[in-house]
Motif scaffolding. Structure first.
Motif, PDB file in Angstrom:
ATOM      1  N   PRO A 104       0.834  -1.212   0.000  1.00 24.17           N
ATOM      2  CA  PRO A 104       0.000   0.000   0.000  1.00 24.17           C
ATOM      3  C   PRO A 104       0.862   1.252   0.000  1.00 24.17           C
ATOM      4  O   PRO A 104       1.925   1.306   0.631  1.00 24.17           O
ATOM      5  CB  PRO A 104      -0.814  -0.140   1.281  1.00 24.17           C
ATOM      6  CG  PRO A 104      -0.010  -1.025   2.164  1.00 24.17           C
ATOM      7  CD  PRO A 104       0.726  -1.977   1.272  1.00 24.17           C
ATOM      8  N   SER A 105       0.397   2.251  -0.725  1.00 23.33           N
ATOM      9  CA  SER A 105       1.076   3.550  -0.756  1.00 23.33           C
ATOM     10  C   SER A 105       0.477   4.464   0.300  1.00 23.33           C
ATOM     11  O   SER A 105      -0.738   4.447   0.539  1.00 23.33           O
ATOM     12  CB  SER A 105       0.944   4.196  -2.139  1.00 23.33           C
ATOM     13  OG  SER A 105       1.562   3.409  -3.120  1.00 23.33           O
TER      14      SER A 105
ATOM     15  N   GLY B  35      -6.557   1.135  -8.562  1.00 27.61           N
ATOM     16  CA  GLY B  35      -5.672   0.078  -8.104  1.00 27.61           C
ATOM     17  C   GLY B  35      -4.473   0.588  -7.341  1.00 27.61           C
ATOM     18  O   GLY B  35      -3.520  -0.131  -7.098  1.00 27.61           O
ATOM     19  N   THR B  36      -4.505   1.861  -6.942  1.00 30.67           N
ATOM     20  CA  THR B  36      -3.357   2.459  -6.269  1.00 30.67           C
ATOM     21  C   THR B  36      -3.578   2.662  -4.783  1.00 30.67           C
ATOM     22  O   THR B  36      -2.664   3.048  -4.070  1.00 30.67           O
ATOM     23  CB  THR B  36      -3.039   3.808  -6.916  1.00 30.67           C
ATOM     24  OG1 THR B  36      -4.171   4.667  -6.770  1.00 30.67           O
ATOM     25  CG2 THR B  36      -2.730   3.641  -8.394  1.00 30.67           C
ATOM     26  N   GLY B  37      -4.780   2.444  -4.312  1.00 34.99           N
ATOM     27  CA  GLY B  37      -5.047   2.689  -2.905  1.00 34.99           C
ATOM     28  C   GLY B  37      -5.344   4.128  -2.605  1.00 34.99           C
ATOM     29  O   GLY B  37      -5.471   4.529  -1.459  1.00 34.99           O
ATOM     30  N   THR B  38      -5.445   4.983  -3.637  1.00 37.28           N
ATOM     31  CA  THR B  38      -5.776   6.397  -3.453  1.00 37.28           C
ATOM     32  C   THR B  38      -6.999   6.722  -4.267  1.00 37.28           C
ATOM     33  O   THR B  38      -7.382   6.008  -5.177  1.00 37.28           O
ATOM     34  CB  THR B  38      -4.604   7.298  -3.892  1.00 37.28           C
ATOM     35  OG1 THR B  38      -4.358   7.065  -5.271  1.00 37.28           O
ATOM     36  CG2 THR B  38      -3.345   6.963  -3.097  1.00 37.28           C
ATOM     37  N   SER B  39      -7.639   7.852  -3.964  1.00 37.80           N
ATOM     38  CA  SER B  39      -8.852   8.260  -4.672  1.00 37.80           C
ATOM     39  C   SER B  39      -8.988   9.754  -4.583  1.00 37.80           C
ATOM     40  O   SER B  39      -8.312  10.419  -3.795  1.00 37.80           O
ATOM     41  CB  SER B  39     -10.073   7.547  -4.081  1.00 37.80           C
ATOM     42  OG  SER B  39     -11.233   7.979  -4.728  1.00 37.80           O
ATOM     43  N   THR B  40      -9.883  10.297  -5.391  1.00 35.77           N
ATOM     44  CA  THR B  40     -10.121  11.742  -5.390  1.00 35.77           C
ATOM     45  C   THR B  40     -11.480  12.085  -4.803  1.00 35.77           C
ATOM     46  O   THR B  40     -11.916  13.213  -4.889  1.00 35.77           O
ATOM     47  CB  THR B  40     -10.043  12.281  -6.833  1.00 35.77           C
ATOM     48  OG1 THR B  40     -11.007  11.596  -7.624  1.00 35.77           O
ATOM     49  CG2 THR B  40      -8.668  12.042  -7.420  1.00 35.77           C
ATOM     50  N   THR B  41     -12.194  11.138  -4.247  1.00 36.21           N
ATOM     51  CA  THR B  41     -13.518  11.399  -3.678  1.00 36.21           C
ATOM     52  C   THR B  41     -13.396  11.590  -2.178  1.00 36.21           C
ATOM     53  O   THR B  41     -12.447  11.146  -1.528  1.00 36.21           O
ATOM     54  CB  THR B  41     -14.476  10.249  -3.980  1.00 36.21           C
ATOM     55  OG1 THR B  41     -13.986   9.079  -3.345  1.00 36.21           O
ATOM     56  CG2 THR B  41     -14.540   9.978  -5.477  1.00 36.21           C
TER      57      THR B  41
END
Length: 859
Positions: free
Chosen positions: A326-327, A355-361
């Motif tokens: 995880p990042s 698939g990166t473990g990040t989001s913009t929401t």
């Protein structure tokens, strides 16, 4: 002695030679007078050996010491036993090491035998002499480039003479290490004495640090960000970093080609590094994802002891590539707005979209952003396309408004404003809303665009609604026959629609069919809406519907079979009827040689059942009936002459030698009458036995087929059909005792009878003396006719070629002058009578001859 020359022996080649000589000594005649073998043989044979079969030689030594003076029989018996024992096969249990050695880096080490064989053979040829064959043995693990020291073993076939000299030189050189070899002396295909020896070639594969290789290198590590590459001896592993040690994805990519900045570690061979990693206490953010669907080695800090040790094997590469750590979402400074605070969640999850473990929401499962006190928003940075932040709270100054919640509190962190009407009691009147006065106090008033008419309707809109025709607003709707009219209705555009009872009426200028539209034409539809509270009591819009013609003859019958079967043409196509489109309908035209209306017989019931107007030209469905009669053409001789010997009395060679008495004359007449009475039956039998083929037999074609005698052609709409096989030959009709007529008849498939064709048959009674002369004359006449026809045909072909060549030449010459069309060729017109003949064509026959000569037989 013979066996020792073809089998392997347990000692070296020198002892083999000694045994050969020793056996010769035993068989020598003077053996019984000698007290012991020659000294050099005794020393060689009794020399101690380290070979597993050295016990044999010990027995030989003991035997010699104890029985030197025994009888020759015992010497021979022991020699035979000794020779049999020393012939036991032995394997290559010892190999000699070559001086040369090989060294490769891991990335340049050969991966298959083809890369090793040339190097090994070159080293063998460099150090050894007399090499005629090399067989390399290399294990699969070596072929995969394992780091460390390895040994290549090879079997070398050498000439015995060269190997002997080399062995002697090696024995003289005490610094050279020699080993006993299990050598077999054999004869090769070229008659040379050869032996097989075993040699070893050491080589070393040095480790390559995959973590420092540049991007694009075939051996570069496959650790995915943010995992750290850890180099090991001959391989590498991937390690999840600790929180605070991670680099952002952007910075890692920026330094991807700088080996000095790559995230990499070095592990020692004693596993102390991995033991320390295993004893560390790590949070879920410092190990791989806990699901095998998200990462290989779930919940592991590294791929060590999880993925295959060989990182460059297919399984090892796939395992390390799938290892996912995880990042840290808060490591990215753009995760939250600049004035917001990022909070990492306790357990990481993989976002399905990236698939990166990040989001913009704002509902990100890995982190969330919070705004400082006094500010409102979701804390996420504002991006292109986001609504301008206008967070508002209700009149209490704390609770966010529904608009604010609907926009997810807006992006960023912004100071909210107070909405005075939020929380104010709902207005009771129609079209009334809360408005804020200049003093920031709420009150009820008509919506914008509405006025209070004081007629009991409350707040009303004085502007009438607008009716827009669906689906595209166009007043004309164009359809085709076979389409269905779909009622799209209208859109009522009224931004200030009143909550009063209203009605919408749809009126058609003509009744609509229950199914598809079959008739071409126009009709219109009116849409009317009542608005009693406006100055105009109603609003109306009209749609014009145009039904255009469809080509029934080219439509897809399968497409309209279920939707609009009445449009499918009912033409009798099997009988040749052709469909022709007309305005709003179609006709069925019968082809040449047929008659009828062209419609199927079943069209009547189909049209009646579908209640459809009859197409043009419909006369009850009579189809297309073949009315063309076949044409018969008699082929071959007509009349057909059949020769028979003339009846008469005996005739001699001398003139006047024939009998002419009255009695004999009467007998001849009776005989002739009897013969002529059989002509009719014979003719019938002749026709029946040959199926009529004899009727067209000639001297040039003595064996015709029945179809060679007559040709029957039927002109149909499909073309000319050969119906010769349907021809029937009738019963001969007698015209005279020597003359018959043979009828030919044929009926086509439609029942049309052809006009009867007749073949004349004449029986010619020929004097026996003239028979041969007449037959020869007929044969010559047929040959002459055939030659003339062939010459005439060849001349016609040559004239046609000559005329075509002249025409082409003239066109080529005149093309530059006159590019217009060529004039039509002159026609050969023959006069119908002698009166019309000119001076050149004084008679009709001359005209025909001229036409045949000048125009290749076409008049």
């Amino acid at each position: 002695r013979d066996r020792l020359t073809v089998v392997r022996r347990t000692n070296g080649w020198r002892q083999d030679l000694a045994l050969l000589e020793f056996s010769a000594f035993l068989s020598h005649p003077s053996f019984s007078h000698r007290s012991s073998p020659p000294p050099h043989l005794t020393s060689l044979i009794t020399t101690p050996s380290h070979h597993p079969h050295s016990l044999t030689h010990s027995l030989i030594h003991l035997y010699i010491m104890m029985t030197m003076r025994l009888s020759s029989l015992l010497w021979l018996l022991l020699a035979a036993i000794t020779l049999n024992v020393v012939t036991v096969e032995a394997g290559f249990d010892k190999c000699e090491r070559l001086k040369a050695s090989l060294s490769y880096t891991q990335e340049k080490a050969p991966r298959d035998l083809s890369g090793v064989l040339p190097v090994v053979v070159e080293r063998v040829n460099r150090e050894l002499e007399g090499v005629v064959d090399v067989e390399v043995e290399w294990t699969g693990s070596d072929l995969h480039g394992r780091v460390g020291n390895h040994m290549i073993q090879c079997k070398v076939t050498r000439l015995v003479s060269e190997a002997t000299a080399a062995a002697a030189a090696a024995a003289a050189d005490q610094t050279t290490q020699t080993t006993d070899t299990d050598d077999e002396v054999t004869m090769d295909a070229q008659g040379r004495a050869v032996m097989v020896q075993c040699f070893q070639l050491p080589f070393t594969i040095l480790d390559t640090n995959e973590c420092l290789l540049p991007q694009g290198h075939v051996m570069r590590h496959q650790c995915q960000h943010p995992a750290i590459c850890v180099n090991t001896i001959g391989s590498y592993d991937c390690l999840c970093p600790r929180l605070g040690e991670q680099q952002s994805a952007a910075s890692d990519n920026d330094n991807a080609d700088d080996n000095s900045k790559n995230s990499q570690l070095e592990a020692t061979e004693d596993n102390a590094f991995w033991n320390d990693i295993a004893q560390q206490s790590r949070s879920p953010w410092e190990v791989s994802y806990n699901s095998s669907a998200k990462s290989s080695c779930p919940s592991s800090a590294s791929t060590n002891a999880c993925c295959p040790a060989l990182a460059h094997s297919n399984e090892g590469k796939l395992c390390r590539t799938a290892f996912s750590c995880p990042s840290d979402p808060c490591l990215d400074t753009t995760a939250c707005a600049s004035n917001a605070v990022c909070h990492r969640h306790e357990t990481p999850t993989v976002d399905d979209s990236t698939g990166t473990g990040t989001s913009t929401t704002a509902t990100n499962s890995n982190f969330h952003c919070t705004c400082p006190n006094g500010l409102m928003g979701n804390g996420l940075p504002c991006r292109k396309g986001d609504v301008t932040p206008r967070p508002m709270v209700k009149f209490d100054g704390v609770t966010p408004t529904e608009e604010t919640v609907r926009h997810n509190y807006y992006c960023g962190c912004t100071k909210p404003t107070v909405d005075a009407c939020e929380g104010f009691p709902p207005c009771q009147g129609n079209q009334e809303v809360c408005v804020v006065t200049s003093g920031n106090t709420p009150m009820c008033a008509c919506k914008s665009g509405y006025v209070d008419n004081h007629d009991g309707y409350g707040c009303v809109d004085e502007s009438p609604p607008v009716l827009k025709l669906r689906p595209d607003g166009k007043e004309t709707l164009t359809l085709r026959q076979g389409d269905f009219y779909k009622e799209h209705a209208v859109d009522i555009i009224d931004d200030n629609a009143e909550e009063y009872l209203r009605s919408l009426r749809i009126t058609y200028s003509q009744p609509l069919p229950p199914g598809c539209l079959t008739q071409m034409g126009n009709f219109h539809v009116n849409y009317t809406i009542a608005t009693p509270w406006t100055s105009y009591q109603f609003v109306r819009v009209t749609r014009n519907v145009v039904v255009e013609d469809i080509n029934e003859c080219t439509l897809d019958a399968a497409k309209y079979q279920d939707t609009c079967p009445s449009l499918i043409p009912q033409c009798d196509t099997n009988a040749g009827a052709k469909c022709s489109n007309t305005k709003g309908s179609y006709t069925c035209d019968c082809p040449k040689h047929t008659s009828g209306d062209g419609f199927l017989v079943s069209a009547k019931s189909n049209l009646k059942q579908k209640q459809q107007q009859h197409p043009e030209g419909y006369q009850g469905g009579t189809g297309c009936v073949d009315t063309s009669k076949p044409v018969l053409e008699i082929l071959g001789p007509n009349p057909k002459v059949l020769k028979v010997c003339k009846c008469g009395g005996l005739a001699g060679i001398m003139v006047g030698s024939s009998s002419s008495s009255n009695d004999q004359k009467g007998g001849e007449d009776s005989l002739c009458a009897q013969q002529r009475g059989t002509y009719g039956d014979s003719l019938k039998d002749l026709i029946e036995s040959t199926m009529g083929a004899e009727l067209c037999a000639t001297h040039r074609n003595p064996n015709p087929k029945p179809s060679d005698c007559v040709k029957a052609s039927d002109h149909t709409y499909r073309g000319v059909v050969d119906v010769t096989s349907r021809v029937e030959i009738g019963t001969p009709v007698v015209k005279s005792p020597h003359h018959w007529k043979i009828p030919y008849n044929v009926v086509d498939a439609a029942g049309n009878h052809a006009a009867t064709a007749w073949r004349e048959v004449v029986v010619e009674e020929v004097d026996i003396f003239d028979l041969e002369h007449k037959v020869r004359k007929e044969v010559l006449a047929e040959q002459d006719k055939h030659v003339k026809e062939a010459v005439h045909k060849a001349l016609a072909v040559e004239r046609a070629k000559h005329t075509a060549a002249e025409t082409s030449s003239k066109r080529t010459k005149n093309r530059a002058v006159d590019v217009g069309s060529c004039p039509s060729c002159p026609q050969c017109k023959c006069p119908t009578s002698s009166k019309d003949a000119s001076s050149k064509f004084d008679v009709v026959s001359n005209c025909n001859t001229y036409c045949e000569t000048e125009f290749t037989g076409v008049c």
